[in-house]
Design a protein around this motif. Structure first.
Motif, PDB file in Angstrom:
ATOM      1  N   LYS A 173      -5.792  -7.578   4.509  1.00  0.00           N
ATOM      2  CA  LYS A 173      -5.766  -5.799   3.651  1.00  0.00           C
ATOM      3  C   LYS A 173      -7.046  -5.412   3.786  1.00  0.00           C
ATOM      4  O   LYS A 173      -6.311  -3.808   3.603  1.00  0.00           O
ATOM      5  CB  LYS A 173      -5.128  -6.391   2.437  1.00  0.00           C
ATOM      6  CG  LYS A 173      -5.040  -5.553   1.108  1.00  0.00           C
ATOM      7  CD  LYS A 173      -5.001  -5.553   0.255  1.00  0.00           C
ATOM      8  CE  LYS A 173      -3.919  -4.449  -0.673  1.00  0.00           C
ATOM      9  NZ  LYS A 173      -3.536  -5.405  -1.959  1.00  0.00           N
ATOM     10  N   ARG A 174      -8.215  -5.682   3.844  1.00  0.00           N
ATOM     11  CA  ARG A 174      -9.624  -4.405   3.246  1.00  0.00           C
ATOM     12  C   ARG A 174      -9.724  -3.921   4.768  1.00  0.00           C
ATOM     13  O   ARG A 174      -9.434  -2.955   5.078  1.00  0.00           O
ATOM     14  CB  ARG A 174     -10.292  -5.840   3.249  1.00  0.00           C
ATOM     15  CG  ARG A 174     -10.787  -6.345   2.228  1.00  0.00           C
ATOM     16  CD  ARG A 174     -12.101  -6.755   1.299  1.00  0.00           C
ATOM     17  NE  ARG A 174     -12.510  -7.094   2.530  1.00  0.00           N
ATOM     18  CZ  ARG A 174     -12.411  -8.605   1.645  1.00  0.00           C
ATOM     19  NH1 ARG A 174     -12.501  -9.054   1.008  1.00  0.00           N
ATOM     20  NH2 ARG A 174     -13.359  -9.746   2.524  1.00  0.00           N
ATOM     21  N   MET A 194       0.771  -1.461   0.082  1.00  0.00           N
ATOM     22  CA  MET A 194      -0.058  -0.144   0.042  1.00  0.00           C
ATOM     23  C   MET A 194       1.135   1.257  -0.139  1.00  0.00           C
ATOM     24  O   MET A 194       0.375   2.555   0.073  1.00  0.00           O
ATOM     25  CB  MET A 194      -1.068   0.263   1.461  1.00  0.00           C
ATOM     26  CG  MET A 194      -1.785  -1.266   0.937  1.00  0.00           C
ATOM     27  SD  MET A 194      -2.515  -0.982   2.841  1.00  0.00           S
ATOM     28  CE  MET A 194      -3.430   0.291   3.028  1.00  0.00           C
ATOM     29  N   GLN A 215      -6.639  -1.300   5.116  1.00  0.00           N
ATOM     30  CA  GLN A 215      -6.936  -0.525   4.306  1.00  0.00           C
ATOM     31  C   GLN A 215      -8.355   0.612   4.594  1.00  0.00           C
ATOM     32  O   GLN A 215      -8.469   1.778   5.005  1.00  0.00           O
ATOM     33  CB  GLN A 215      -7.839  -0.716   2.889  1.00  0.00           C
ATOM     34  CG  GLN A 215      -6.536  -0.843   1.602  1.00  0.00           C
ATOM     35  CD  GLN A 215      -7.458  -2.111   0.860  1.00  0.00           C
ATOM     36  OE1 GLN A 215      -8.208  -1.960   0.349  1.00  0.00           O
ATOM     37  NE2 GLN A 215      -6.536  -1.915   0.037  1.00  0.00           N
ATOM     38  N   LYS A 216      -8.999   0.098   5.986  1.00  0.00           N
ATOM     39  CA  LYS A 216     -10.089   0.834   6.192  1.00  0.00           C
ATOM     40  C   LYS A 216      -9.638   1.070   7.264  1.00  0.00           C
ATOM     41  O   LYS A 216      -9.768   3.223   8.147  1.00  0.00           O
ATOM     42  CB  LYS A 216     -11.378  -0.675   6.160  1.00  0.00           C
ATOM     43  CG  LYS A 216     -12.026  -0.103   5.522  1.00  0.00           C
ATOM     44  CD  LYS A 216     -13.697  -1.285   5.787  1.00  0.00           C
ATOM     45  CE  LYS A 216     -13.783  -2.739   7.172  1.00  0.00           C
ATOM     46  NZ  LYS A 216     -14.961  -3.086   6.995  1.00  0.00           N
TER      47      LYS A 216
END
Length: 238
Positions: A112-113, A28, A116-117
């Protein structure tokens, strides 16, 4: 740079989770520092320096849920993510404002989700601040670190996750500084951060940390208007 803690009493699992988080953050392109802890007590001793905490629940000595309760008393605004092999504590997680509850083994895509949040949430934190003076020293206080101001004459108590900071200022000057910053003087003695209001009635506002702040009768209608405006601005569904 984001600071992330991983706490799990299983050394191998703790190490593996830290490595996986590091890889995802590098993908990221977000710089971060990750520290590992093998007990809740170790984590609590270094708690204030982390933005995101991954916490196992089933641990020896001080388990994750007990650790989380102490965590929330000390740092209300940090992101807490539970990682557990059991679904048993899902509902208890709401009591300590957990951001996410992950079941082991954690899928890479799911991890990963969630990251990211979590990163988006930390980035949305306001960087606005005020400068206050006490005993010839200047102190910077971020607005998102303020639950409310308590006014006693010219004495101002700033209530936040780190406790109470006291200094001297005229209330009128303070209100001018905070105009259009989502603060509202709901009572002659209180100026509250509307972002932290969890609920209210005609007598009081209940903050996310459980504290109750008096609302003056003549200020209630204006308080409701300001509260609804903040909710709309922050994506609330009305």
């Amino acid at each position: 740079m984001l600071s992330i803690a991983v706490c799990d009493d299983e050394v191998i699992e703790c190490c593996n989770m830290a490595k996986r988080i590091k890889v995802i953050m590098e993908e990221m392109k977000i710089p971060c520092m990750i520290r590992q802890f093998q007990s809740g007590r170790e984590l609590l001793q270094a708690l204030g320096s982390f933005d995101i905490v991954f916490l196992d629940i089933i641990m020896k000595d001080l388990d994750g849920m007990k650790t989380a309760r102490v965590f929330r008393k000390q740092t209300f605004d940090k992101i807490l993510i539970f990682v557990s092999s059991s679904r048993e504590y899902v509902f208890e997680a709401y009591d300590v404002e957990a951001f996410q509850y992950l079941l082991k083994p954690v899928d890479d895509r799911k991890l990963k989700r969630v990251l990211q949040k979590a990163v988006l949430k930390t980035e949305s934190r306001s960087q606005e601040f005020i400068i206050v003076s006490r005993e010839r020293q200047k102190k910077k206080i971020f607005l998102d670190d303020i639950y409310y101001f308590e006014i006693r004459g010219r004495v101002v108590d700033v209530h936040g996750p780190e406790g109470i900071f006291t200094y001297y200022e005229q209330i009128g000057e303070l209100e001018d500084k905070l105009r259009d910053k989502d603060f509202f003087r709901c009572h002659k003695s209180y100026l509250i951060n509307l972002k932290y209001v969890d609920g209210y009635n005609r007598q009081e506002a209940v903050l996310e940390n459980g504290e109750k702040i008096v609302i003056a009768k003549r200020r209630y209608d204006r308080f409701v208007q300001e509260m609804l405006a903040v909710m709309r601005k922050n994506g609330g569904i009305l």
